[in-house]
Design an enzyme around this catalytic site. Structure first.
Site, PDB file in Angstrom:
ATOM      1  CB  CYS A 169       6.250   2.352  -2.176  1.00  0.00           C
ATOM      2  SG  CYS A 169       6.889   1.675  -0.637  1.00  0.00           S
ATOM      3  CG  HIS A 309      -0.130   2.610  -2.901  1.00  0.00           C
ATOM      4  ND1 HIS A 309       1.055   2.198  -3.466  1.00  0.00           N
ATOM      5  CD2 HIS A 309       0.111   2.741  -1.571  1.00  0.00           C
ATOM      6  CE1 HIS A 309       1.980   2.076  -2.523  1.00  0.00           C
ATOM      7  NE2 HIS A 309       1.434   2.397  -1.361  1.00  0.00           N
ATOM      8  CD  GLU A 320      -4.884   4.210  -3.573  1.00  0.00           C
ATOM      9  OE1 GLU A 320      -4.457   3.911  -4.702  1.00  0.00           O
ATOM     10  OE2 GLU A 320      -4.682   3.505  -2.569  1.00  0.00           O
ATOM     11  CE  LYS A 341       1.111  -1.715  -2.611  1.00  0.00           C
ATOM     12  NZ  LYS A 341       0.429  -1.064  -3.757  1.00  0.00           N
ATOM     13  CG  HIS A 346       3.754  -2.504  -0.102  1.00  0.00           C
ATOM     14  ND1 HIS A 346       4.452  -2.255  -1.268  1.00  0.00           N
ATOM     15  CD2 HIS A 346       3.525  -1.274   0.460  1.00  0.00           C
ATOM     16  CE1 HIS A 346       4.640  -0.964  -1.406  1.00  0.00           C
ATOM     17  NE2 HIS A 346       4.091  -0.344  -0.367  1.00  0.00           N
ATOM     18  CG  PHE A 405       7.491   5.617   3.556  1.00  0.00           C
ATOM     19  CD1 PHE A 405       6.125   5.795   3.691  1.00  0.00           C
ATOM     20  CD2 PHE A 405       8.109   4.657   4.348  1.00  0.00           C
ATOM     21  CE1 PHE A 405       5.387   5.044   4.587  1.00  0.00           C
ATOM     22  CE2 PHE A 405       7.381   3.898   5.253  1.00  0.00           C
ATOM     23  CZ  PHE A 405       6.020   4.094   5.375  1.00  0.00           C
TER      24      PHE A 405
END
Length: 422
Positions: A169, A309, A320, A341, A346, A405
């Site tokens: 991502c 994010h 975050e 998002k 996403h 990830f």
């Protein structure tokens, strides 16, 4: 002083709109584009919602042969690259082809076509031994991700470095960061850079179902993506793409190009900790932010906006928040933070480039996109997340951050054009 990198053109395909203007209209209005999946029957799945793009490849100027050959994600990238070139006004035919590069990011590459081909070859899963006479002649194009940036290169006549970046991502930020490095080191003068992903397929949906990363809030898809909200319970899968014309600053200035933003700093780190887990202290993301700010020669106190994010998972939003506090110090309580998002979902590897586009447009318009659906702030997420409504504010320097990830953490600093670096 290193060569400077600026964005002079962009092309966008995102849920809720076609092109840069509709993308910005959606973000600035705080509307959401997450809906029940229509590409297939999602009933068997835990999460049945997504951010889908209205996309007709023939209407977008691709030929029937191109449509047959290219996966949907590749189609997105080529269309966006062409749009970015048109938007920039650069005449690529007047440049030396080996001074033009392509860097494309993608997390799951040709997932759409690979799954479609498996369904055909296996007769919807009935046959373990498949008849290869039914195999598409373009299967190699679907299996080999490097074909994707090659298609973009063929479309724009680029004969310089052509690269695929695939690290989950953060691919969208990292692809643009890699492209900047190629301009800074003198390898090229212009790069078509960005990312694309079209992961709304049964197998990808099932993969995220299995680890419970996506939200099961199927009864309210428009409000299902809830970054930093106390009631958040996972992200909403999406598709999309964004491509940019990146140019060396003097090259752009010599032709009188319009500049959206200068990319002044980039860094990436890996936590070497867990495939999907994150430490709660945000240390690794903070390290990426701090390194990007150093590269940018930017003081934390000068950051005007953080594009988060903000995936809407419990652990990511806490991680975050901690990272922003650790890296920006006292500035963290005063800097606006938001997640797009919440509106477009996403799109895995593509989202980092879509977020760069949002940052460049925010700088251009002096407007911070909101975090939609943020009605019940989580006490553990205690920054200024610009809830529900966009905020007018003069912007000079913005920070965009991503987490993926595998432990990937990336950050990029963009600055309003006209500034002078030390």
């Amino acid at each position: 002083m290193s060569r400077r990198v600026v964005i002079t053109g962009m092309g966008v395909r995102a849920p809720g709109g076609c092109g840069q203007k509709e993308f910005w209209d959606l973000l600035s209005s705080g509307r959401t584009a997450t809906r029940r999946i229509s590409f297939f029957d999602p009933s068997p799945h835990r999460s049945q919602i997504a951010g889908e793009c209205a996309f007709d490849p023939l209407a977008e100027g691709l030929s029937p042969r191109q449509v047959r050959r290219m996966d949907r994600a590749t189609q997105f990238a080529v269309v966006c690259a062409r749009e970015a070139v048109d938007d920039s006004g650069v005449d690529l035919t007047a440049l030396e082809p080996h001074r033009i590069g392509v860097t494309l990011g993608s997390a799951v590459a040709a997932a759409t076509s690979l799954e479609q081909e498996y369904v055909v070859l296996s007769d919807t899963g009935r046959n373990w031994l498949v008849d290869d006479s039914y195999l598409s002649p373009h299967m190699f194009d679907y299996l080999t991700p490097g074909v994707m940036p090659a298609e973009v290169a063929w479309a724009v006549g680029a004969e310089g470095p052509v690269t695929l970046v695939s690290d989950g991502c953060t691919s969208g930020i990292d692809a643009v960061g890699h492209a900047c490095e190629r301009i800074e080191d003198g390898s090229v003068d212009v790069v078509l850079a960005g990312a694309t992903d079209t992961p709304i397929t049964p197998i990808v949906v099932a993969c995220f179902d299995a680890i419970k990363a996506t939200t099961p809030r199927n009864d309210d898809p428009e409000h299902a993506s809830r970054p930093f909200d106390r009631t958040r319970n996972g992200f909403v899968l999406a598709e999309g793409a964004a491509m940019f014309v990146l140019e060396e600053y003097e090259h752009a200035r010599a032709r009188g190009a319009r500049v959206y933003a200068e990319i002044t700093g980039y860094a990436t780190r890996c936590n070497a900790y867990h495939m999907t887990g994150l430490r709660s202290d945000g240390r690794e993301m903070a390290a990426a932010i701090e390194a990007a700010l150093r590269a940018s020669r930017t003081d934390p106190g000068d950051v005007d906006y953080v594009n988060a994010h903000g995936s809407g998972t419990k652990q990511n939003d806490r991680h975050e928040t901690a990272a922003v506090r650790r890296s920006l110090g006292s500035r963290a309580d005063r800097v606006p933070v938001s997640s797009i998002k919440s509106m477009v979902g996403h799109s895995l590897g593509a989202i980092g480039s879509l977020e760069i586009a949002a940052c460049a447009l925010a700088l251009d318009h002096g407007l911070i996109p909101p975090t939609a659906n943020l009605h019940e702030p989580d006490p553990e997420c205690d920054l200024d997340y610009v809830p529900l409504v966009a905020r007018e504010q003069p912007l000079r320097t913005v920070l965009t951050i991503g987490s993926g990830f595998g432990g990937f953490q990336s950050a990029m600093v963009l600055r309003r054009p006209g500034g002078v670096r030390a």
